[in-house]
Scaffold this motif. Structure first.
Motif, mmCIF file in Angstrom:
data_model
loop_
_atom_site.group_PDB
_atom_site.id
_atom_site.type_symbol
_atom_site.label_atom_id
_atom_site.label_comp_id
_atom_site.label_asym_id
_atom_site.label_seq_id
_atom_site.Cartn_x
_atom_site.Cartn_y
_atom_site.Cartn_z
ATOM 1 N N HIS A 28 -2.522 0.703 -3.073
ATOM 2 C CA HIS A 28 -3.698 0.832 -3.931
ATOM 3 C C HIS A 28 -4.950 0.614 -3.081
ATOM 4 O O HIS A 28 -5.434 -0.514 -2.983
ATOM 5 C CB HIS A 28 -3.642 -0.186 -5.075
ATOM 6 C CG HIS A 28 -2.504 0.045 -5.999
ATOM 7 N ND1 HIS A 28 -1.303 -0.616 -5.880
ATOM 8 C CD2 HIS A 28 -2.361 0.900 -7.039
ATOM 9 C CE1 HIS A 28 -0.478 -0.190 -6.814
ATOM 10 N NE2 HIS A 28 -1.094 0.730 -7.533
ATOM 11 N N ASP A 83 -12.135 -0.262 -7.015
ATOM 12 C CA ASP A 83 -11.016 0.673 -6.978
ATOM 13 C C ASP A 83 -11.427 1.951 -6.253
ATOM 14 O O ASP A 83 -12.240 2.718 -6.756
ATOM 15 C CB ASP A 83 -10.584 0.972 -8.417
ATOM 16 C CG ASP A 83 -9.408 1.902 -8.514
ATOM 17 O OD1 ASP A 83 -8.807 2.235 -7.478
ATOM 18 O OD2 ASP A 83 -9.077 2.287 -9.648
ATOM 19 N N GLU A 85 -9.501 4.621 -5.606
ATOM 20 C CA GLU A 85 -8.963 5.805 -6.270
ATOM 21 C C GLU A 85 -9.859 6.256 -7.413
ATOM 22 O O GLU A 85 -10.043 7.435 -7.636
ATOM 23 C CB GLU A 85 -7.543 5.537 -6.770
ATOM 24 C CG GLU A 85 -6.561 5.386 -5.628
ATOM 25 C CD GLU A 85 -5.160 5.061 -6.103
ATOM 26 O OE1 GLU A 85 -4.952 4.878 -7.319
ATOM 27 O OE2 GLU A 85 -4.286 4.983 -5.245
ATOM 28 N N ARG A 89 -11.855 9.978 -8.069
ATOM 29 C CA ARG A 89 -11.691 10.813 -9.269
ATOM 30 C C ARG A 89 -13.003 11.091 -9.970
ATOM 31 O O ARG A 89 -13.072 11.928 -10.854
ATOM 32 C CB ARG A 89 -10.731 10.136 -10.250
ATOM 33 C CG ARG A 89 -9.301 10.106 -9.776
ATOM 34 C CD ARG A 89 -8.367 9.683 -10.900
ATOM 35 N NE ARG A 89 -8.756 8.457 -11.547
ATOM 36 C CZ ARG A 89 -8.267 7.261 -11.256
ATOM 37 N NH1 ARG A 89 -7.399 7.117 -10.298
ATOM 38 N NH2 ARG A 89 -8.664 6.194 -11.920
#
Length: 109
Positions: A28, A83, A85, A89
Motif C-alpha cells: 500500500h 494514500d 493510490e 485515481r
C-alpha cells in the motif's frame, strides 16, 4: 526512519511530496508531504497539523485519506502521510480542508 522515499512527485510553496513505501504496510504505497520546519512559520506548521488531524477524522471519496502526522526534530521535518493510490485515481476536482475543518473544493487542476 519508517518510510522509504521512492520518487519525488512534486514540490510547492510548503514543501515536497514523495511516493514512499511503508515496510509495516507493504503493498500500500503512501505519499508523504514533507515540510521543512526551519523554513516554515509557526502558523504554517500549525495549519498543516490541523489539516492532518481533520483529514484523519473524515472519510469521503473526494478526500485523500490521511494516515499519520509526524515530526522529525533531528531532520527538522514535519510530515503528513496520505494514500498514494487515492492520489493516482483522482480525476476530478480535488478537495481540501479549510481552516474550519470543512471540506473545500478546488476546481483547478
Amino acid at each position: 526512519d519508517r518510510y522509504v522515499l521512492r520518487v519525488r512527485l512534486g514540490e510547492g510553496g510548503q514543501g515536497e511530496v514523495w511516493r514512499a513505501d511503508d515496510p509495516l504496510d507493504a503493498g500500500h504505497p503512501k505519499a508523504l508531504k514533507l515540510v521543512g520546519m526551519a523554513s516554515s512559520s509557526s502558523n504554517q506548521l500549525e495549519r498543516l497539523r490541523r489539516e492532518a488531524r481533520r483529514l484523519v477524522q473524515l472519510d469521503h471519496p473526494s478526500l485523500v485519506a490521511c494516515y499519520a502526522l509526524f515530526e522529525d526534530l533531528h531532520l527538522e521535518l514535519l510530515g503528513v502521510v496520505v494514500d498514494h493510490e487515492h492520489l493516482g485515481r483522482r480525476q476530478g476536482p480535488c478537495s481540501f480542508i479549510n481552516h474550519d475543518g470543512i471540506p473545500w473544493r478546488n476546481n483547478r487542476r
